[in-house]
Design a protein around this motif. Structure first.
Motif, PDB file in Angstrom:
ATOM      1  N   ALA A 242     -69.943   0.308  22.612  1.00  0.00           N
ATOM      2  CA  ALA A 242     -70.282  -0.993  22.020  1.00  0.00           C
ATOM      3  C   ALA A 242     -69.088  -1.640  21.334  1.00  0.00           C
ATOM      4  O   ALA A 242     -68.990  -2.879  21.274  1.00  0.00           O
ATOM      5  CB  ALA A 242     -71.428  -0.804  21.027  1.00  0.00           C
ATOM      6  N   ASP A 243     -68.173  -0.844  20.798  1.00  0.00           N
ATOM      7  CA  ASP A 243     -67.023  -1.390  20.076  1.00  0.00           C
ATOM      8  C   ASP A 243     -65.832  -1.680  20.984  1.00  0.00           C
ATOM      9  O   ASP A 243     -64.849  -2.278  20.542  1.00  0.00           O
ATOM     10  CB  ASP A 243     -66.590  -0.412  18.980  1.00  0.00           C
ATOM     11  N   ALA A 244     -65.902  -1.278  22.234  1.00  0.00           N
ATOM     12  CA  ALA A 244     -64.775  -1.481  23.154  1.00  0.00           C
ATOM     13  C   ALA A 244     -64.857  -2.872  23.789  1.00  0.00           C
ATOM     14  O   ALA A 244     -65.944  -3.426  23.974  1.00  0.00           O
ATOM     15  CB  ALA A 244     -64.803  -0.414  24.240  1.00  0.00           C
ATOM     16  N   PRO A 245     -63.701  -3.463  24.123  1.00  0.00           N
ATOM     17  CA  PRO A 245     -63.728  -4.775  24.796  1.00  0.00           C
ATOM     18  C   PRO A 245     -64.362  -4.664  26.179  1.00  0.00           C
ATOM     19  O   PRO A 245     -64.177  -3.664  26.887  1.00  0.00           O
ATOM     20  CB  PRO A 245     -62.248  -5.156  24.892  1.00  0.00           C
ATOM     21  N   LYS A 246     -65.131  -5.689  26.546  1.00  0.00           N
ATOM     22  CA  LYS A 246     -65.776  -5.706  27.859  1.00  0.00           C
ATOM     23  C   LYS A 246     -64.797  -6.229  28.919  1.00  0.00           C
ATOM     24  O   LYS A 246     -63.997  -7.121  28.650  1.00  0.00           O
ATOM     25  CB  LYS A 246     -67.025  -6.597  27.818  1.00  0.00           C
ATOM     26  N   PRO A 247     -64.840  -5.668  30.122  1.00  0.00           N
ATOM     27  CA  PRO A 247     -63.946  -6.158  31.187  1.00  0.00           C
ATOM     28  C   PRO A 247     -64.167  -7.638  31.452  1.00  0.00           C
ATOM     29  O   PRO A 247     -65.309  -8.090  31.629  1.00  0.00           O
ATOM     30  CB  PRO A 247     -64.342  -5.309  32.402  1.00  0.00           C
ATOM     31  N   ALA A 248     -63.084  -8.398  31.476  1.00  0.00           N
ATOM     32  CA  ALA A 248     -63.138  -9.841  31.726  1.00  0.00           C
ATOM     33  C   ALA A 248     -61.831 -10.261  32.382  1.00  0.00           C
ATOM     34  O   ALA A 248     -60.791  -9.613  32.177  1.00  0.00           O
ATOM     35  CB  ALA A 248     -63.353 -10.603  30.428  1.00  0.00           C
ATOM     36  N   PRO A 249     -61.848 -11.335  33.190  1.00  0.00           N
ATOM     37  CA  PRO A 249     -60.615 -11.769  33.854  1.00  0.00           C
ATOM     38  C   PRO A 249     -59.550 -12.179  32.838  1.00  0.00           C
ATOM     39  O   PRO A 249     -59.831 -12.884  31.868  1.00  0.00           O
ATOM     40  CB  PRO A 249     -61.071 -12.972  34.691  1.00  0.00           C
ATOM     41  N   VAL A 250     -58.331 -11.725  33.088  1.00  0.00           N
ATOM     42  CA  VAL A 250     -57.179 -12.104  32.264  1.00  0.00           C
ATOM     43  C   VAL A 250     -56.161 -12.759  33.191  1.00  0.00           C
ATOM     44  O   VAL A 250     -55.617 -12.102  34.085  1.00  0.00           O
ATOM     45  CB  VAL A 250     -56.551 -10.881  31.561  1.00  0.00           C
ATOM     46  N   VAL A 251     -55.934 -14.057  33.006  1.00  0.00           N
ATOM     47  CA  VAL A 251     -55.004 -14.807  33.856  1.00  0.00           C
ATOM     48  C   VAL A 251     -53.601 -14.685  33.281  1.00  0.00           C
ATOM     49  O   VAL A 251     -53.375 -14.965  32.100  1.00  0.00           O
ATOM     50  CB  VAL A 251     -55.426 -16.286  33.954  1.00  0.00           C
ATOM     51  N   LEU A 252     -52.663 -14.274  34.137  1.00  0.00           N
ATOM     52  CA  LEU A 252     -51.281 -14.095  33.712  1.00  0.00           C
ATOM     53  C   LEU A 252     -50.384 -15.105  34.419  1.00  0.00           C
ATOM     54  O   LEU A 252     -50.165 -15.028  35.639  1.00  0.00           O
ATOM     55  CB  LEU A 252     -50.796 -12.681  34.035  1.00  0.00           C
ATOM     56  N   ALA A 253     -49.875 -16.072  33.659  1.00  0.00           N
ATOM     57  CA  ALA A 253     -48.861 -16.974  34.187  1.00  0.00           C
ATOM     58  C   ALA A 253     -47.545 -16.199  34.292  1.00  0.00           C
ATOM     59  O   ALA A 253     -47.407 -15.108  33.720  1.00  0.00           O
ATOM     60  CB  ALA A 253     -48.714 -18.176  33.264  1.00  0.00           C
ATOM     61  N   PRO A 254     -46.579 -16.710  35.012  1.00  0.00           N
ATOM     62  CA  PRO A 254     -45.284 -16.019  35.080  1.00  0.00           C
ATOM     63  C   PRO A 254     -44.720 -15.751  33.686  1.00  0.00           C
ATOM     64  O   PRO A 254     -44.655 -16.643  32.838  1.00  0.00           O
ATOM     65  CB  PRO A 254     -44.410 -17.005  35.857  1.00  0.00           C
ATOM     66  N   GLY A 255     -44.369 -14.501  33.410  1.00  0.00           N
ATOM     67  CA  GLY A 255     -43.825 -14.103  32.128  1.00  0.00           C
ATOM     68  C   GLY A 255     -44.863 -13.702  31.099  1.00  0.00           C
ATOM     69  O   GLY A 255     -44.507 -13.137  30.059  1.00  0.00           O
ATOM     70  N   ALA A 256     -46.140 -13.949  31.350  1.00  0.00           N
ATOM     71  CA  ALA A 256     -47.204 -13.612  30.395  1.00  0.00           C
ATOM     72  C   ALA A 256     -47.568 -12.133  30.504  1.00  0.00           C
ATOM     73  O   ALA A 256     -47.217 -11.451  31.478  1.00  0.00           O
ATOM     74  CB  ALA A 256     -48.429 -14.476  30.638  1.00  0.00           C
ATOM     75  N   ALA A 257     -48.291 -11.631  29.478  1.00  0.00           N
ATOM     76  CA  ALA A 257     -48.632 -10.203  29.441  1.00  0.00           C
ATOM     77  C   ALA A 257     -50.090  -9.996  29.064  1.00  0.00           C
ATOM     78  O   ALA A 257     -50.703 -10.835  28.384  1.00  0.00           O
ATOM     79  CB  ALA A 257     -47.730  -9.464  28.453  1.00  0.00           C
ATOM     80  N   ALA A 258     -50.643  -8.897  29.538  1.00  0.00           N
ATOM     81  CA  ALA A 258     -51.961  -8.404  29.123  1.00  0.00           C
ATOM     82  C   ALA A 258     -51.751  -7.031  28.511  1.00  0.00           C
ATOM     83  O   ALA A 258     -50.795  -6.324  28.844  1.00  0.00           O
ATOM     84  CB  ALA A 258     -52.902  -8.321  30.312  1.00  0.00           C
ATOM     85  N   GLN A 259     -52.628  -6.639  27.609  1.00  0.00           N
ATOM     86  CA  GLN A 259     -52.477  -5.336  26.967  1.00  0.00           C
ATOM     87  C   GLN A 259     -53.762  -4.524  27.118  1.00  0.00           C
ATOM     88  O   GLN A 259     -54.833  -5.067  27.411  1.00  0.00           O
ATOM     89  CB  GLN A 259     -52.148  -5.498  25.484  1.00  0.00           C
ATOM     90  N   PHE A 260     -53.630  -3.229  26.916  1.00  0.00           N
ATOM     91  CA  PHE A 260     -54.795  -2.351  26.947  1.00  0.00           C
ATOM     92  C   PHE A 260     -54.540  -1.192  25.994  1.00  0.00           C
ATOM     93  O   PHE A 260     -53.392  -0.755  25.790  1.00  0.00           O
ATOM     94  CB  PHE A 260     -55.083  -1.841  28.366  1.00  0.00           C
ATOM     95  N   GLN A 261     -55.595  -0.677  25.424  1.00  0.00           N
ATOM     96  CA  GLN A 261     -55.479   0.397  24.437  1.00  0.00           C
ATOM     97  C   GLN A 261     -55.593   1.754  25.122  1.00  0.00           C
ATOM     98  O   GLN A 261     -56.490   1.990  25.940  1.00  0.00           O
ATOM     99  CB  GLN A 261     -56.561   0.251  23.373  1.00  0.00           C
TER     100      GLN A 261
END
Length: 225
Positions: free
Chosen positions: A152-171
């Motif tokens: 319940a406390d974890a983030p739910k999977p959802a689309p993350v759009v990455l433009a050139p040079g952008a970043a996504a993170q994960f724990q």
């Protein structure tokens, strides 16, 4: 004599009148035509040569063909023929990403690892990376791979759009205290698969891990930076 002749003539005339009234062929006494009755058959409805009646058309009494147009139901969706599936953003593939160690505690604990889009095209990722501790970039997993945290406390999977040079993170979470209760194995690499990819990336990662079936690693879904 003249009087007798007159009587005979009168009697003959009476007989003639009586005979005429009883003759069925006589036009006298025929039934009159009913007012308004149609005495001739109506002309047959025909179509003009070369214009046969088709489904969805109607022929009027004059012989012309009139087209019946059916309107679409109110509120019906109308598709745009210019819209194609090519407008969708493609998924991020391993070749266009760079894995970064991000931020966190020293080896063991909680880390926020990152994927950077190093390409010139926008892409999208969603879900959980696959993580294992190994010996070498192409080594087999040592111990159990990271378990997905869908609590319940974890983030739910959802689309993350990455433009050139952008970043996504994960724990990424490890439980090093467990190594005191097992015959721990040493590893030197963290092998990571981006979501929905079959090619991996790696980071130097000098750490201990318990052998299977004990679980020490947890990963959460990617989120925007």
């Amino acid at each position: 004599m003249r009087f007798k002749s007159l009587i005979i003539a009168a009697v003959a005339a009476g007989i003639a009148v009586s005979t005429s009234a009883c003759d069925p062929t006589s036009t006298t006494g025929a039934q009159p035509t009913t007012p308004g009755a149609q005495t001739t058959a109506p002309p047959a409805q025909t179509t003009r040569p070369g214009q046969p009646t088709q489904p969805g058309t109607a022929t009027d009494p004059g012989g012309t063909v009139t087209e019946t147009v059916t309107a679409p139901p109110t509120g019906s969706p109308v598709s745009d023929p210019t819209t194609t599936a090519n407008n969708a953003i493609p998924k991020c593939v391993t070749a266009q990403l760079r894995l970064d160690k991000g931020v966190g505690a020293p080896i063991g604990g909680q880390w926020y690892l990152r994927f950077y889009n190093t390409s010139s095209k926008t892409c999208v990722m969603q879900g959980f990376p696959g993580i294992s501790q190994t010996n070498g970039p192409s080594g087999d997993p040592v111990g159990e791979p990271a378990e997905r945290d869908q609590g319940a406390d974890a983030p739910k999977p959802a689309p993350v759009v990455l433009a050139p040079g952008a970043a996504a993170q994960f724990q990424f979470i490890t439980y090093p205290k467990q190594v005191n209760d097992c015959d721990a194995l040493r590893t030197n690499t963290l092998r990571v698969y981006p979501p929905d990819n079959t090619e991996s990336q790696w980071l130097p990662w000098d750490s201990l891990i318990c052998p299977s079936p004990q679980r020490m690693l947890v990963v959460r879904a990617v989120t925007p930076m």
